[in-house]
Design an enzyme around this catalytic site. Structure first.
Site, short mmCIF file in Angstrom:
data_model
loop_
_atom_site.label_atom_id
_atom_site.label_comp_id
_atom_site.label_asym_id
_atom_site.label_seq_id
_atom_site.Cartn_x
_atom_site.Cartn_y
_atom_site.Cartn_z
N CYS A 1 0.81 -1.22 0.00
CA CYS A 1 0.00 0.00 0.00
C CYS A 1 0.85 1.27 0.00
CB CYS A 1 -0.94 0.01 1.20
SG CYS A 1 -2.10 -1.36 1.19
N HIS A 24 -3.14 7.18 2.82
CA HIS A 24 -3.59 5.88 2.31
C HIS A 24 -4.98 5.61 2.89
CE1 HIS A 24 -4.03 1.82 1.23
NE2 HIS A 24 -3.80 1.33 2.43
N ASN A 35 -10.22 0.10 0.20
CA ASN A 35 -8.76 0.14 0.20
C ASN A 35 -8.26 -0.34 -1.16
OD1 ASN A 35 -6.03 -0.33 0.54
ND2 ASN A 35 -6.23 -1.34 2.53
O1 UT7 Z 1 -3.79 -1.26 3.72
C1 UT7 Z 1 -2.80 -1.72 4.59
C2 UT7 Z 1 -3.16 -1.49 5.95
N1 UT7 Z 1 -4.39 -2.17 6.32
C3 UT7 Z 1 -5.04 -1.68 7.32
O2 UT7 Z 1 -4.66 -0.66 7.80
C4 UT7 Z 1 -6.23 -2.42 7.89
C5 UT7 Z 1 -6.15 -2.33 9.39
N2 UT7 Z 1 -7.19 -2.98 10.12
C6 UT7 Z 1 -8.49 -2.56 10.15
O3 UT7 Z 1 -8.87 -1.67 9.42
C7 UT7 Z 1 -9.42 -3.19 11.15
O4 UT7 Z 1 -8.67 -3.95 12.07
C8 UT7 Z 1 -10.53 -4.08 10.53
C9 UT7 Z 1 -11.54 -3.20 9.84
C10 UT7 Z 1 -9.92 -5.06 9.57
C11 UT7 Z 1 -11.28 -4.84 11.64
O5 UT7 Z 1 -11.81 -3.95 12.59
P1 UT7 Z 1 -11.53 -4.17 14.15
O6 UT7 Z 1 -12.27 -3.13 14.84
O7 UT7 Z 1 -10.05 -4.23 14.34
O8 UT7 Z 1 -12.23 -5.55 14.38
P2 UT7 Z 1 -11.60 -6.89 14.97
O9 UT7 Z 1 -10.73 -7.54 13.95
O10 UT7 Z 1 -11.04 -6.64 16.32
O11 UT7 Z 1 -12.93 -7.75 15.14
C12 UT7 Z 1 -13.98 -7.35 16.02
C13 UT7 Z 1 -15.14 -8.31 15.83
C14 UT7 Z 1 -14.74 -9.78 15.85
O12 UT7 Z 1 -15.76 -10.50 16.49
P3 UT7 Z 1 -15.60 -10.97 18.03
O13 UT7 Z 1 -14.35 -11.79 18.06
O14 UT7 Z 1 -15.48 -9.69 18.82
O15 UT7 Z 1 -16.85 -11.73 18.28
C15 UT7 Z 1 -14.72 -10.15 14.38
O16 UT7 Z 1 -14.98 -11.52 14.19
O17 UT7 Z 1 -15.75 -8.08 14.55
C16 UT7 Z 1 -15.85 -9.33 13.85
N3 UT7 Z 1 -15.74 -9.06 12.42
C17 UT7 Z 1 -16.80 -8.78 11.66
N4 UT7 Z 1 -18.11 -8.67 11.94
C18 UT7 Z 1 -18.93 -8.34 10.93
C19 UT7 Z 1 -14.62 -9.04 11.66
N5 UT7 Z 1 -14.93 -8.75 10.39
C20 UT7 Z 1 -16.28 -8.58 10.36
C21 UT7 Z 1 -17.20 -8.26 9.35
N6 UT7 Z 1 -18.50 -8.13 9.67
N7 UT7 Z 1 -16.81 -8.03 8.07
#
Ligand code: UT7
Length: 313
Positions: free
Chosen positions: A115, A240, A270
């Protein structure tokens, strides 16, 4: 001898016609429009057709940038393409683009810094121009990143989109690019990766999130501290576009108000190396970004890699 700078003289971009909304993705995996908007800021993303490649998208974006620069295709003496989704293993995307442009004057090669690729490519272009080795450089970020998506993985499939953005950099007596910083740390190689056996994006999203905010925040601060400018001089932060929460957290770390952010992640998702030039062109086309504006680019990606550019538009 007068100082030589590189200056962005024009921009262009391309987005595929097909759009996936969050509601479309709700039909594929256990997710919801509300979750995606709240956690990422994304509402929709463009998806390239099966027979539309990263080169095709790069070509469309490049034609617009070249047309607006008033240069001819053969005036370009260096073509740099930032991509992680090349159409072929070789020749490079840059060489395939050169062929579509009927250019027979340039050297052409690809840059892969995930990225952050566009900032790496800008850094190279800037050095070629300042060193007197190139006069007119076409720098492109292009990605068919959805070709690396596992559409049954809700952790990743909601995040990404396709597209391309291009700029023409030319030698100038005035800035232009003021400073450029790039960096990388390969010890994080497994947090965000595409392995050659599976060919799909795997990400430890939460870990990436925290490091992205910290790294880009520190980088933006350092970029300003090392310059003659303060945050009050900044007209636009063009970061980004991975997640609106990351972007807002970075702005907060440098005390920049949110109305100085060019935000396109809601519409594009993204798009990896394409995201900054796409957002820049969006800013130009909407009349937000104007000549002489002071702009800071901030990028972060797999590797990890990171980069920051301070420039006068
Ligand atoms: O481009 C290069 C750089 N990339 C990035 O910068 C991406 C960085 N990461 C992010 O943007 C975020 O971490 C995400 C958007 C990918 C995820 O958001 P988060 O707030 O960090 O969520 P998490 O991974 O901590 O997950 C929280 C909950 C989990 O459920 P439990 O374990 O709390 O029950 C996940 O299973 O959200 C759940 N979850 C979803 N729920 C509904 C994960 N993906 C989804 C989804 N829909 N698509």
């Amino acid at each position: 001898m007068t100082d030589l700078y590189s200056k962005i003289v024009s921009t262009g971009s391309y987005l595929p016609q097909k759009i996936y909304t969050n509601h479309d993705i709700e039909k594929l995996v256990d997710t919801s429009h509300d979750w995606i908007v709240e956690r990422t800021g994304i509402i929709s993303r463009h998806i390239a057709d099966e027979n539309e490649s990263s080169v095709d998208m790069a070509y469309e974006a490049s034609c617009k940038a070249i047309e607006r620069s008033n240069l001819k295709n053969n005036d370009i003496d260096l073509i740099l393409v930032a991509t992680t989704t090349p159409e072929r293993k070789f020749p490079s995307t840059a060489v395939l683009l050169q062929s579509l442009l009927n250019n027979n004057k340039a050297s052409a090669f690809d840059v892969n810094a995930a990225c952050t690729g566009f900032i790496y490519a800008l850094d190279i272009a800037d050095k070629y121009i300042k060193g007197g080795f190139a006069k007119n450089v076409l720098v492109v970020g292009t990605e068919k990143i959805t070709s690396l998506i596992d559409w049954s993985d809700r952790n990743t499939c909601v995040l990404f989109g396709d597209g391309a953005g291009a700029v023409i950099l030319t030698a100038s007596q005035t800035p232009g690019l003021i400073s450029n910083t790039i960096g990388s740390d390969g010890s994080y190689k497994d947090l965000l990766t595409v392995n050659t056996d599976t060919e799909v994006i795997e990400m430890r999203g939460n870990d990436v999130f925290k490091i992205a905010v910290n790294t880009m925040g520190k980088l933006a601060k350092k970029t300003l501290e090392n310059s003659d400018y303060s945050v009050n001089n900044i007209d636009w932060l063009i970061p980004h576009q991975a997640n609106s929460r990351i972007i807002k957290a970075v702005a907060k770390k440098i005390n920049l108000s949110e109305d100085k952010i060019i935000m396109t992640v809601d519409k594009h998702g993204n798009t990896s190396a394409a995201s900054i030039p796409l957002a820049l062109d969006y800013g130009v086309n909407t009349g937000m970004v104007k000549k002489d504006h002071l702009i800071i680019f901030e990028a972060f990606g797999a590797g990890f890699t990171w980069g920051s550019t301070l420039l006068k538009f």
